[in-house]
Design a protein around this motif. Sequence first.
Motif, PDB file in Angstrom:
ATOM      1  N   PHE A   4      20.755  45.111  79.259  1.00 50.26           N
ATOM      2  CA  PHE A   4      20.090  46.308  79.749  1.00 50.26           C
ATOM      3  C   PHE A   4      18.654  46.381  79.265  1.00 50.26           C
ATOM      4  O   PHE A   4      18.392  46.402  78.071  1.00 50.26           O
ATOM      5  N   GLN A   5      17.753  46.415  80.227  1.00 49.18           N
ATOM      6  CA  GLN A   5      16.360  46.637  79.872  1.00 49.18           C
ATOM      7  C   GLN A   5      15.901  47.885  80.601  1.00 49.18           C
ATOM      8  O   GLN A   5      16.300  48.117  81.737  1.00 49.18           O
ATOM      9  N   PRO A   6      15.039  48.680  79.937  1.00 43.21           N
ATOM     10  CA  PRO A   6      14.507  49.846  80.639  1.00 43.21           C
ATOM     11  C   PRO A   6      13.687  49.357  81.842  1.00 43.21           C
ATOM     12  O   PRO A   6      13.152  48.251  81.812  1.00 43.21           O
ATOM     13  N   VAL A   7      13.616  50.195  82.859  1.00 39.85           N
ATOM     14  CA  VAL A   7      12.961  49.749  84.085  1.00 39.85           C
ATOM     15  C   VAL A   7      11.439  49.849  83.966  1.00 39.85           C
ATOM     16  O   VAL A   7      10.913  50.760  83.326  1.00 39.85           O
ATOM     17  N   LYS A   8      10.737  48.851  84.534  1.00 36.07           N
ATOM     18  CA  LYS A   8       9.264  48.859  84.484  1.00 36.07           C
ATOM     19  C   LYS A   8       8.708  49.680  85.635  1.00 36.07           C
ATOM     20  O   LYS A   8       7.979  50.629  85.427  1.00 36.07           O
ATOM     21  N   GLY A 244      22.925  51.846  74.811  1.00 35.94           N
ATOM     22  CA  GLY A 244      22.758  51.333  73.451  1.00 35.94           C
ATOM     23  C   GLY A 244      21.494  51.871  72.835  1.00 35.94           C
ATOM     24  O   GLY A 244      21.493  52.939  72.235  1.00 35.94           O
ATOM     25  N   SER A 245      20.374  51.159  73.053  1.00 36.72           N
ATOM     26  CA  SER A 245      19.133  51.583  72.417  1.00 36.72           C
ATOM     27  C   SER A 245      18.417  52.690  73.200  1.00 36.72           C
ATOM     28  O   SER A 245      17.431  53.235  72.740  1.00 36.72           O
ATOM     29  N   PHE A 246      18.883  52.996  74.411  1.00 39.08           N
ATOM     30  CA  PHE A 246      18.254  54.064  75.194  1.00 39.08           C
ATOM     31  C   PHE A 246      19.284  54.666  76.150  1.00 39.08           C
ATOM     32  O   PHE A 246      20.353  54.082  76.365  1.00 39.08           O
ATOM     33  N   THR A 247      18.944  55.835  76.688  1.00 38.30           N
ATOM     34  CA  THR A 247      19.797  56.414  77.736  1.00 38.30           C
ATOM     35  C   THR A 247      18.955  56.531  78.989  1.00 38.30           C
ATOM     36  O   THR A 247      17.726  56.593  78.928  1.00 38.30           O
ATOM     37  N   GLU A 248      19.610  56.506  80.147  1.00 39.27           N
ATOM     38  CA  GLU A 248      18.860  56.674  81.396  1.00 39.27           C
ATOM     39  C   GLU A 248      19.574  57.649  82.317  1.00 39.27           C
ATOM     40  O   GLU A 248      20.793  57.745  82.307  1.00 39.27           O
ATOM     41  N   ASP A 249      18.763  58.371  83.108  1.00 36.55           N
ATOM     42  CA  ASP A 249      19.313  59.286  84.113  1.00 36.55           C
ATOM     43  C   ASP A 249      19.894  58.469  85.257  1.00 36.55           C
ATOM     44  O   ASP A 249      19.364  57.414  85.594  1.00 36.55           O
ATOM     45  N   ILE A 250      20.967  58.970  85.864  1.00 32.54           N
ATOM     46  CA  ILE A 250      21.586  58.275  86.996  1.00 32.54           C
ATOM     47  C   ILE A 250      21.559  59.190  88.221  1.00 32.54           C
ATOM     48  O   ILE A 250      22.473  59.999  88.423  1.00 32.54           O
ATOM     49  N   PRO A 251      20.523  59.101  89.051  1.00 32.70           N
ATOM     50  CA  PRO A 251      20.487  59.929  90.255  1.00 32.70           C
ATOM     51  C   PRO A 251      21.467  59.437  91.326  1.00 32.70           C
ATOM     52  O   PRO A 251      21.889  58.279  91.311  1.00 32.70           O
ATOM     53  N   SER A 252      21.812  60.342  92.241  1.00 39.85           N
ATOM     54  CA  SER A 252      22.734  59.984  93.327  1.00 39.85           C
ATOM     55  C   SER A 252      22.125  60.361  94.677  1.00 39.85           C
ATOM     56  O   SER A 252      21.358  61.328  94.781  1.00 39.85           O
ATOM     57  N   ILE A 253      22.461  59.583  95.692  1.00 40.79           N
ATOM     58  CA  ILE A 253      21.952  59.810  97.050  1.00 40.79           C
ATOM     59  C   ILE A 253      23.156  59.921  97.987  1.00 40.79           C
ATOM     60  O   ILE A 253      24.052  59.072  97.923  1.00 40.79           O
ATOM     61  N   VAL A 254      23.165  60.944  98.819  1.00 43.81           N
ATOM     62  CA  VAL A 254      24.227  61.063  99.829  1.00 43.81           C
ATOM     63  C   VAL A 254      23.589  60.900 101.205  1.00 43.81           C
ATOM     64  O   VAL A 254      22.657  61.633 101.559  1.00 43.81           O
ATOM     65  N   PHE A 255      24.074  59.929 101.965  1.00 48.54           N
ATOM     66  CA  PHE A 255      23.532  59.658 103.308  1.00 48.54           C
ATOM     67  C   PHE A 255      24.617  59.853 104.354  1.00 48.54           C
ATOM     68  O   PHE A 255      25.530  59.043 104.471  1.00 48.54           O
ATOM     69  N   THR A 256      24.531  60.965 105.081  1.00 45.21           N
ATOM     70  CA  THR A 256      25.427  61.179 106.221  1.00 45.21           C
ATOM     71  C   THR A 256      24.655  60.833 107.473  1.00 45.21           C
ATOM     72  O   THR A 256      23.702  61.537 107.833  1.00 45.21           O
TER      73      THR A 256
END
Length: 364
Positions: A4-8, A244-256
Amino acid sequence: MSSFQPVKNDTFLRALRREPTEYTPVWLMRQAGRYLPEYRATRAKAGNFMGLCTNPEAACEVTLQPLDRYKLDAAILFSDILTVPDAMGLGLYFEEGEGPKFERPLTTEDDVAKLAVPDIGSSLKYVTDAVSTIRGALGGRVPLIGFSGSPWTLACYMVEGGGSREFRKVKTMLYKRPDLMHRILEVTTEAVSQYLRAQIEAGAQAVMIFDSWGGALADGAFQKFSLNYIRKIVASLPLQANRGSFTEDIPSIVFTKGGGLWLEDIASTGASAVGVDWTVNLGQARARIGDRCAIQGNLDPNVLFAEPAQIEAEVAKALESFGVPQAGAGHVFNLGHGISQFTNPESVEVMVNAVHSYSRKQRQ
Ligand SMILES: Cc1c2[nH]c(c1CCC(=O)O)Cc1[nH]c(c(CCC(=O)O)c1C)Cc1[nH]c(c(CCC(=O)O)c1C)Cc1[nH]c(c(C)c1CCC(=O)O)C2
């Protein structure tokens, strides 16, 4: 060993959080697929489509192919929504040129009674392995999107036994035996919730629910048989993941697909974003829900068959329609449905570059 690497490049994630971005992020539904010659070559080596999906290294290779060509702002797991009913024992297969089919569709009351949530950890391990392989290979370049079908969309394939135009079997069951329909949807909802949570645990940084056939339902039936189950899934998802060394938000998308009439209802699921198809006016969608949710969409995939100048003009039209996303609004550019296999790969480059350059100019 942690992959896991934080996103650039987190432009996509910031747009979903409705935070300011320097430009409008873009990715394409079905961005890894048959319009790319390198995809067709890898697929030929793997034998067939499911061979690609079940081999994490091959799935990783094709996931990265469009990112090596275009400046896309997100990667999407290479897999299929029908892996879940396959894990439930329905026997997924693809007939050349005919799309997906099931060997054992749900036809009798007994079939429905026997349907059970599969052991995701074993039967869909190839998917979570692909997620962690891809996340590692991305090395934080862009976020990785995990996905699933909505329970209703999966039920359409499970009852019809394949693709359908009229949905006669599944709608007969819905009206005649709603008890059976609800049982299928309940079991599938639990399976999808577990499946998406497993993808998040394996490294997915956002999740998308494809409700491709929600738009085939009548008003009233949509809320009862599709949206209510999507709502349960969204409520079951973690808002953050501990890496582990960081936490990240997990957004969600709903496509109807075809869900333009129900944008407020879809926004009320608690999803971070609502995906819209090309029948929706982005400015109007923003006025209706833009302070509650981000919006993803919505160029007609057929625009990509036109000349570069026309593609650029259609991109500009969509971006103008949404307007500049001030804080509190978020737009992720996408097509209104999956890219066609007949698309010229150069047209995708024109589109992606036009989204970036025009949206930067809009912000000046
Ligand atoms: C309904 C649905 C399916 N699959 C999916 C949906 C929901 C989205 C939508 O409405 O299109 C979702 C899906 N399918 C695929 C992805 C991969 C990720 C991506 O790049 O977006 C995703 C997100 C790969 C695929 N899934 C499939 C392909 C083509 C497989 C091949 O022949 O190589 C790909 C790249 C096969 C598939 N799988 C499915 C169909 C109808 C088909 C046949 C499509 C066709 O023939 O064009 C079921």
